[in-house]
Motif scaffolding. Structure first.
Motif, PDB file in Angstrom:
ATOM      1  N   HIS A 111       0.823  -1.220   0.000  1.00 55.68           N
ATOM      2  CA  HIS A 111       0.000   0.000   0.000  1.00 55.68           C
ATOM      3  C   HIS A 111       0.863   1.280   0.000  1.00 55.68           C
ATOM      4  CE1 HIS A 111      -3.565   2.319   1.411  1.00 55.68           C
ATOM      5  NE2 HIS A 111      -2.653   3.032   2.028  1.00 55.68           N
ATOM      6  N   HIS A 115       1.076   4.259  -2.931  1.00 56.20           N
ATOM      7  CA  HIS A 115       0.809   5.697  -2.777  1.00 56.20           C
ATOM      8  C   HIS A 115       1.725   6.525  -3.688  1.00 56.20           C
ATOM      9  CE1 HIS A 115      -2.380   6.580  -0.022  1.00 56.20           C
ATOM     10  NE2 HIS A 115      -1.901   5.825   0.943  1.00 56.20           N
ATOM     11  N   SER A 140       1.023   9.946   5.041  1.00 55.25           N
ATOM     12  CA  SER A 140      -0.359   9.481   5.205  1.00 55.25           C
ATOM     13  C   SER A 140      -0.719   9.418   6.688  1.00 55.25           C
ATOM     14  CB  SER A 140      -0.525   8.107   4.555  1.00 55.25           C
ATOM     15  OG  SER A 140       0.061   7.122   5.350  1.00 55.25           O
ATOM     16  N   ASP A 325      -6.738   6.996   0.236  1.00 58.40           N
ATOM     17  CA  ASP A 325      -6.642   5.585  -0.128  1.00 58.40           C
ATOM     18  C   ASP A 325      -7.573   5.278  -1.297  1.00 58.40           C
ATOM     19  OD1 ASP A 325      -4.779   5.220   1.783  1.00 58.40           O
ATOM     20  OD2 ASP A 325      -6.103   4.241   3.227  1.00 58.40           O
TER      21      ASP A 325
END
Ligand code: KG4
Ligand code: ZN
Length: 356
Positions: A111, A115, A140, A325
């Motif tokens: 993940h 990004h 984040s 997200d």
């Protein structure tokens, strides 16, 4: 090549169809913010249950919006790390079931790495790696880190971590700062909006430099400084002088603006240091890539664009739709892996901790 991406690591259930790693055909997102608001943060058990409810409708929306059916899809990608374990498991289980039943390749995606791909979406040359090697900044709610992003021999992007937060992630600091000012979760966008009306020099909040060559971040000092500015210095028995509710609107604006300035400066300082160190090490850099929820922040976006101009470097910021997200970044990054033959099998695991 059409890749269906799924994302369920935290409090957004997302599905997306992306063509050839860059063209986003759909970007469906079911946010759970309202469910967690009253708790002041994400409740893992509530998140997992909501993912189970939202997954199929979100997947169907992504297919409909893209004008395709499951039989048109060439591969399934899923964010399988890092994140909340129960939340990740929902996306990973669904992706395995789809890959198995459709007999299509499965690709597990990090993940945090994804990004950084978000800034390259909808630009074929950028998504193919025109701007690598690059300096990557992920900002984040769960991560704040700097990376050297390079291609390997197979043209798959590889990340080398140069620095990370030693306490809070910057988004987490934003959310806690917002709670101190009496704003609802997630507070980052709310502070950003208040800051636009305040004086960013009203308070001189600390910017953590850490040791002279350090590329790590720290936001705990900034958070405490804000707490004391909002509620006064605590007495020996831990009682504060006042409540946040006693602040005027204009005081809140000034506090938000000063916090936002310090947070952006803390990030920019380490980006500058990293560029200087890479230059000294004769490591060429073509661009600065930024990703993660806080890349939506107006102050950070303008400060990093200015820095890029000053250093003659391209700055790649995600379009607003890809800051938070989403699954487009998952499907986009999966393309390079798939092209290099890097697929996963049905033993793919959900991994809560970060590998990069
Ligand atoms: O990337 P993301 O959606 O989820 C994680 O992977 O953590 O990031 C969410 C974080 C939250 O902390 C939220 O408050 C913050 O991004 N955020 C912002 C802004 N928009 C979202 N922080 C500052 N300014 C914004 N405009
Ligand atoms: Zn994220």
């Amino acid at each position: 090549m059409l890749i269906l991406g799924l994302e369920s690591s935290c409090d957004e259930t997302a599905a997306s169809v992306v063509e050839d790693g860059w063209r986003v055909l759909s970007n469906a997102i079911a946010s759970q913010h309202a469910l967690h608001e009253e708790y002041g943060g994400v409740v893992p058990e509530i998140a997992s249950r909501a993912h189970v409810e939202h997954l199929m409708p979100t997947l169907n929306k992504a297919l409909d919006d893209a004008g395709v059916t499951l039989s048109d899809i060439d591969a399934i990608a899923v964010g399988n790390r890092p994140g909340l374990i129960g939340a990740l498991l929902v996306g990973v289980s669904a992706a395995k079931a789809l890959a198995w039943s459709l007999n299509k390749p499965l690709v597990g995606i990090d993940h945090v790495e994804a990004h950084l791909h978000a800034a390259l979406l909808n630009d074929p040359e950028a998504a193919a790696g025109r701007d690598l090697p690059a300096l990557g900044l992920v900002v984040s709610g769960g991560h704040t880190a700097l990376y050297l992003v390079q291609h390997d021999e197979q043209r798959v992007p590889r990340l080398t971590r140069l620095g990370r937060t030693i306490d809070d992630a910057v988004g987490e600091a934003y959310d806690k700062a917002a709670a101190m000012l009496g704003l609802e979760h997630p507070g980052g966008p709310k502070i950003d909006a208040l800051a636009a009306r305040g004086d960013e020099h009203a308070h001189e909040f600390p910017i953590a430099r850490l040791s002279p060559g350090s590329l790590d971040f720290s936001f705990s000092g900034l958070k405490t400084a804000l707490l004391y500015a909002v509620r006064g210095t605590p007495s020996r028995d831990g009682k504060f002088e006042r409540e946040a509710s006693q602040l005027t609107e204009s005081q809140k604006h000034d506090l938000a603006a000063s916090f936002q300035r310090a947070a952006a400066r803390a990030l920019i300082l380490k980006v500058e240091r990293a560029l200087a160190q890479l230059d000294q090490a004769n490591q060429p850099i073509r661009a600065i890539l930024v990703g993660g929820g806080v890349s939506a922040n107006s102050r950070l976006r303008s400060a990093i664009s200015e820095l890029g101009e000053r250093c003659g470097l391209a700055v790649r910021l995600p379009a607003m739709a890809y800051c938070m997200d989403n699954a487009a970044m998952i499907a986009g990054l999966a393309h390079a892996r798939l092209r290099a033959g890097e697929t996963d099998n049905l033993t793919l695991r959900a991994i809560p901790t970060t590998g990069s």
